[in-house]
Scaffold this active site. Structure first.
Site, mmCIF file in Angstrom:
data_model
loop_
_atom_site.group_PDB
_atom_site.id
_atom_site.type_symbol
_atom_site.label_atom_id
_atom_site.label_comp_id
_atom_site.label_asym_id
_atom_site.label_seq_id
_atom_site.Cartn_x
_atom_site.Cartn_y
_atom_site.Cartn_z
ATOM 1 N N ILE A 201 0.856 -1.191 0.000
ATOM 2 C CA ILE A 201 0.000 0.000 0.000
ATOM 3 C C ILE A 201 0.889 1.238 0.000
ATOM 4 O O ILE A 201 1.717 1.405 0.900
ATOM 5 C CB ILE A 201 -0.903 0.041 1.260
ATOM 6 C CG1 ILE A 201 -1.727 -1.249 1.393
ATOM 7 C CG2 ILE A 201 -1.837 1.262 1.229
ATOM 8 C CD1 ILE A 201 -2.314 -1.439 2.780
ATOM 9 N N HIS A 202 0.712 2.101 -1.007
ATOM 10 C CA HIS A 202 1.485 3.337 -0.990
ATOM 11 C C HIS A 202 0.860 4.454 -1.823
ATOM 12 O O HIS A 202 1.349 5.579 -1.808
ATOM 13 C CB HIS A 202 2.916 3.084 -1.509
ATOM 14 C CG HIS A 202 2.976 2.876 -2.996
ATOM 15 N ND1 HIS A 202 2.751 1.666 -3.579
ATOM 16 C CD2 HIS A 202 3.234 3.745 -4.005
ATOM 17 C CE1 HIS A 202 2.860 1.793 -4.894
ATOM 18 N NE2 HIS A 202 3.151 3.038 -5.176
ATOM 19 N N ARG A 203 -0.231 4.161 -2.560
ATOM 20 C CA ARG A 203 -0.809 5.170 -3.439
ATOM 21 C C ARG A 203 -1.404 6.324 -2.649
ATOM 22 O O ARG A 203 -1.984 6.139 -1.573
ATOM 23 C CB ARG A 203 -1.899 4.550 -4.316
ATOM 24 C CG ARG A 203 -1.369 3.679 -5.425
ATOM 25 C CD ARG A 203 -0.821 4.500 -6.561
ATOM 26 N NE ARG A 203 -0.392 3.639 -7.659
ATOM 27 C CZ ARG A 203 0.147 4.066 -8.772
ATOM 28 N NH1 ARG A 203 0.347 5.350 -8.946
ATOM 29 N NH2 ARG A 203 0.505 3.225 -9.715
#
Length: 352
Positions: A201-203
């Site tokens: 998860i990084h967006r």
């Protein structure tokens, strides 16, 4: 002899560069490799430079950790200076990062034609910085190397047939990279259970309190029965406390080679990453996409990947029914045969 300035700045761009550099050895080409310093995987350096004997960057800038505007402006300024000194015949850029757009802008203002690898991709979400980067880079590029037929159709829909550019379906260079690096995959220093799923998860769209609470609530429940391995991105780590989640197996960011090992052995993938969506398909793993849209529309259309957003109940329901909801045939070939680099070489031969 052609002189080509190649710009990289993010880890995926180094990974895409590797098969292209190997292929370029067959041509009379002088490379000018510029690393913008956006970020880089030091764990890959031995494989890149010692094992594969790739060229070290000729220029290493230092433009990581800045805002979008500051980073783009600083890279544009410095790349322009390097281009003026070296006067290349082409500038080659990958993907959709700030480094991509900045280098393309520097190049077009100096009337140096641009080769854009991974052209034509669209998520149709203008809130994504990457979408703006890819649209603008496409519009000013001379040679558009598209990874899929859908990408070509996107350009046609936007009127590119009437522009002074060359549009080619070269396949996806990440397919080349996956085949090249698969044999170097290495087990990460984690206690792996027999069955596990990997999650990243990084967006930007998920980096807010509400979205992350929803996602991590779902992951914590899933992890009660299936090991969830989550390499924690520095951006995500600023928003959550890993100690609040007892079931999830957190790790520091893993190298690409370690991620390849996990991909080869995982049961499934949950991610908001563009690249990992596609790599899941390469390794025939079902993927839940933690977004409302995807630039890899063919994977969504044919149900190899599922869009599940960031709502807890949707993630849980989709994960519980993944064997029924996902397409496990893996019969379609959307991304070529791992010969994208060679197809790019054939295009370049026309300019020798």
């Amino acid at each position: 002899m052609l002189k080509i300035a190649i710009i990289v700045g993010a880890r995926p761009q180094f990974i895409k560069l590797a098969p292209l550099q190997l292929a370029l050895k067959s041509l009379p080409v002088q490379e000018i490799l510029i690393h913008t310093g956006q970020h880089y995987d030091t764990n890959m350096s031995e494989v890149f430079f010692r094992t594969l004997k790739l060229h070290q960057p000729h220029y290493i800038l230092n433009h990581g950790g800045k805002s979008h505007g500051d980073m783009t402006g600083a890279i544009l300024r410095d790349v322009e200076e390097i281009l003026l000194q070296n006067k290349p015949d082409f500038t080659l850029v990958f993907g959709d990062t700030n480094s991509t757009l900045a280098a393309a802008l520097a190049s077009i203002k100096l009337q140096i034609p641009i080769i854009h690898i991974e052209a034509g991709l669209r998520s149709f979400d203008h809130k994504m910085p990457e979408e703006i980067n890819r649209i603008l880079t496409d519009r000013i590029s001379k040679i558009l190397c598209c990874p899929t037929q859908n990408a070509i159709q996107n350009l046609i829909n936007e009127g590119f047939n009437s522009f002074d550019c060359i549009i080619k379906n070269t396949g996806d260079i990440m397919k080349d990279s996956s085949l090249l690096f698969e044999k170097f995959a290495k087990k990460p220093p984690l206690q792996l259970q027999k069955k596990f799923t990997i999650c990243t998860i990084h967006r930007q769209e998920n980096l807010n309190k509400n979205a992350l609470e929803n996602i991590f609530q779902a992951l914590e429940i899933i992890a009660q029965n299936t090991q969830v391995i989550l390499p924690l991105h520095p951006s995500t780590k600023r928003y959550i406390n890993p100690s609040d989640y007892k079931n999830i197996t957190f790790s520091s960011p893993l190298s690409y080679l370690e991620m390849l090992y996990l991909l080869k052995n995982t049961q499934s993938v949950l991610t908001d990453s563009g690249g990992l969506q596609k790599e899941a398909y390469f390794f025939k793993k079902p993927c839940l996409v933690l977004r409302e849209n995807s630039e890899w529309s063919e994977l969504i259309m044919h149900k190899y990947n599922l869009l599940v957003g960031n709502k807890t109940h949707t993630i849980l329901e989709s994960f519980a029914n993944i064997s029924k909801l996902c397409n496990f045939s893996y019969t379609q070939n959307f991304y070529g045969n791992g010969d994208t680099s060679q197809k790019i070489i054939e295009i370049l031969k026309e300019f020798l």
